[in-house]
Scaffold this active site. Structure first.
Site, PDB file in Angstrom:
ATOM      1  N   LYS A  61      40.108  29.798  38.821  1.00 19.38           N
ATOM      2  CA  LYS A  61      41.134  30.842  38.928  1.00 19.38           C
ATOM      3  C   LYS A  61      42.437  30.349  39.575  1.00 19.38           C
ATOM      4  O   LYS A  61      43.233  29.734  38.905  1.00 19.38           O
ATOM      5  CB  LYS A  61      40.545  32.057  39.647  1.00 19.38           C
ATOM      6  CG  LYS A  61      39.272  32.549  38.911  1.00 19.38           C
ATOM      7  CD  LYS A  61      39.022  33.998  39.054  1.00 19.38           C
ATOM      8  CE  LYS A  61      37.661  34.428  38.558  1.00 19.38           C
ATOM      9  NZ  LYS A  61      37.658  35.062  37.248  1.00 19.38           N
ATOM     10  N   ASP A 103      30.216  29.172  45.672  1.00 20.33           N
ATOM     11  CA  ASP A 103      31.017  29.474  44.495  1.00 20.33           C
ATOM     12  C   ASP A 103      32.260  30.221  44.992  1.00 20.33           C
ATOM     13  O   ASP A 103      32.222  31.422  45.241  1.00 20.33           O
ATOM     14  CB  ASP A 103      30.190  30.330  43.528  1.00 20.33           C
ATOM     15  CG  ASP A 103      30.992  30.771  42.312  1.00 20.33           C
ATOM     16  OD1 ASP A 103      32.230  30.648  42.337  1.00 20.33           O
ATOM     17  OD2 ASP A 103      30.377  31.255  41.348  1.00 20.33           O
ATOM     18  N   TYR A 138      27.687  36.329  40.479  1.00 20.13           N
ATOM     19  CA  TYR A 138      27.907  35.827  39.120  1.00 20.13           C
ATOM     20  C   TYR A 138      28.507  34.428  39.234  1.00 20.13           C
ATOM     21  O   TYR A 138      29.478  34.230  39.963  1.00 20.13           O
ATOM     22  CB  TYR A 138      28.862  36.768  38.383  1.00 20.13           C
ATOM     23  CG  TYR A 138      29.232  36.335  36.992  1.00 20.13           C
ATOM     24  CD1 TYR A 138      28.333  36.461  35.936  1.00 20.13           C
ATOM     25  CD2 TYR A 138      30.493  35.785  36.713  1.00 20.13           C
ATOM     26  CE1 TYR A 138      28.674  36.079  34.644  1.00 20.13           C
ATOM     27  CE2 TYR A 138      30.844  35.398  35.429  1.00 20.13           C
ATOM     28  CZ  TYR A 138      29.932  35.554  34.398  1.00 20.13           C
ATOM     29  OH  TYR A 138      30.284  35.166  33.129  1.00 20.13           O
TER      30      TYR A 138
HETATM   31  N1  HOZ Z   1      33.853  37.465  34.337  1.00 16.47           N
HETATM   32  C1  HOZ Z   1      35.181  37.385  34.791  1.00 16.47           C
HETATM   33  C2  HOZ Z   1      35.443  38.437  35.808  1.00 16.47           C
HETATM   34  N2  HOZ Z   1      34.614  38.380  36.969  1.00 16.47           N
HETATM   35  C3  HOZ Z   1      36.185  37.398  33.652  1.00 16.47           C
HETATM   36  C4  HOZ Z   1      36.294  38.642  32.879  1.00 16.47           C
HETATM   37  C5  HOZ Z   1      37.321  38.551  31.743  1.00 16.47           C
HETATM   38  O1  HOZ Z   1      38.180  37.708  31.711  1.00 16.47           O
HETATM   39  O2  HOZ Z   1      37.224  39.360  30.847  1.00 16.47           O
END
Ligand code: HOZ
Length: 434
Positions: A267, A239, A144
């Site tokens: 992050k 990434d 992702y």
């Molecule tokens: N997509 C992120 C986790 N891999 C963020 C999810 C979130 O903050 O709800």
């Protein structure tokens, strides 16, 4: 556990915010649960609106490697905020954070700050396309890279959690240049690169996949990607939004000794505030505007408060023994979970590295998105619920990672393993494990 206030607030939120949340996975839909509304976080714990306390392994999906509300980070944020929260003009803290990143991450000589991981990956791919004059990109199933159009093909995280194959609203013409291949399958990449010779701008990969649960790169996979990119004049984009400063100061690229052309971060580098970044060699990054003509901009990019939080965090990570001590905690938790499951006769696969990991209800090996998807999802849902009832806060999806922070104590980890033991027993007695 009483969560009536969370329930009430969730209903209120759902009337005015899509799905009641501002990011899909946290709605807890796939685990058939109500999201908890958090009112405060301290160290390894979260407190919800009903006064329940949880040991937190979500860590805001990765950033909180030091634990919540670390006094030095909070002091840096307060000091910065006192001087004004946004200038829309250069500030000294941007240089400090950039220097820390460049100092630690092998593949970065020059870096551009943005506001999220999504912005970092989409900007890195734009840059790779501009530099190579090519359109196609290769990504991997279950990886992702945020929610930019080009990446919403066989994606992990929320896309996998909600079972969305792509996304409505993304024109076919936007994804026609994206090829998604199985993670850890170098043969398929080799053959695609041969077929598409001279057309692939970038291979983008999470060097340690963290958005389909944690899936480690097999021996030779990352080196193989590096060699293929070099051979075909394609840029290798790592990434490291999750792995950057998580698995080592220099991220997965340091750990595996493979240097990408471009690195995306997010992050941890924001210390809990919204920061992303992309960087690479001076030659490549000089193509970014205004030095070059590849356009990318942002009003809040380089925000002084966010830069201060990030810099304070990275300074603390540089302390001797930070990573070895954290890794020891990761080992304690993740091996403890595996042993506890085995004791109850449950076959699980626990993939982990340093302080990030995932437990799959699958006998293993779990090496790609196909094997991840073979896991027993109803066992996961019940495990999640039992754990939350016992005050252990896990990501509400089998397609996410668990993170240990420096604030977790060995006793916290033991308590978590004990709660898991009870959860495993309940899974067995309920007949869930077949
Ligand atoms: N997509 C992120 C986790 N891999 C963020 C999810 C979130 O903050 O709800």
């Amino acid at each position: 556990m009483n969560i009536s206030t969370s329930r009430k607030w969730f209903d209120q939120a759902a009337a005015i915010i899509p799905g009641g949340v501002n990011s899909p996975v946290r709605a807890c839909k796939s685990v058939d649960s109500t999201p908890l509304f958090i009112t405060s976080a301290q160290g390894a714990t979260l407190k919800d609106a009903d006064g329940n306390t949880y040991l937190d392994y979500v860590a805001s999906w990765g950033p909180m490697i030091l634990g919540h509300a670390h006094p030095e980070v909070i002091a840096a944020v307060k000091k910065a905020a006192d001087m004004g929260t946004s200038y829309g003009a250069p500030c000294r803290a941007e240089i400090e954070l950039a220097e820390l990143i460049i100092d630690c991450v092998p593949g970065i000589e020059m870096v551009r700050m943005v506001n999220s991981g999504t912005e970092a990956t989409m900007s890195a791919v734009r840059l790779a396309r501009a530099i190579t004059g090519r359109d196609k990109i290769i990504k991997f199933d279950g990886c992702y890279h945020g929610h930019a159009d080009a990446f919403l093909v066989a994606a992990g995280s929320g896309v996998a959690t909600l079972g969305i194959p792509g996304s409505p609203g993304v024109p076919d013409s936007f994804v026609q240049h994206t090829l998604s291949l199985p993670f850890n399958n170098l043969e398929s990449v080799t053959s695609a690169m041969d077929t598409l010779h001279g057309q692939v701008a970038a291979i983008i990969v999470e060097p340690i996949a963290g958005n389909m649960g944690v899936v480690l790169p097999q021996d030779g996979f990352l080196t193989g990607l590096r060699n293929l990119c070099t051979k075909h004049g394609t840029l290798l984009v790592f990434d490291e939004v999750i792995t950057g400063f998580r698995v080592a100061l220099g991220g997965a690229q340091q750990l595996y000794g493979v240097t990408p052309d471009l690195t995306c971060l997010g992050k941890i580098i924001g210390g809990g505030l919204p920061v992303g970044a992309y960087g690479g060699s001076k030659t490549i990054m000089s193509a970014v505007a205004p030095e070059g003509n590849v356009y990318q901009a942002g009003t809040l990019s380089g925000n002084p408060v966010a830069m201060a939080a990030g810099a304070a965090t990275l300074q603390l990570l540089k302390k001797t023994n930070f990573y070895p001590e954290l890794e020891q905690k990761g080992r304690q938790l993740f091996t403890g979970l595996r042993v506890a499951a085995e004791k109850e006769g449950i076959k699980v696969t626990v993939n982990f590295i340093a302080s990030m990991g995932s437990m799959f209800f699958h006998p293993g090996p779990v090496t790609d998105f196909a094997s991840v998807k073979e896991s027993n999802s109803s066992a996961f849902i019940n495990f999640y619920k039992y754990m939350r009832e016992s005050g252990i806060y896990l990501a509400p999806s089998a397609f996410e990672a668990a993170f240990v922070s420096a604030a977790h104590t060995p006793a916290d980890l033991d308590k978590t393993i004990e709660a898991a033991s009870t959860a495993f027993k309940r899974l067995v007695s309920s007949g869930e494990m077949g």
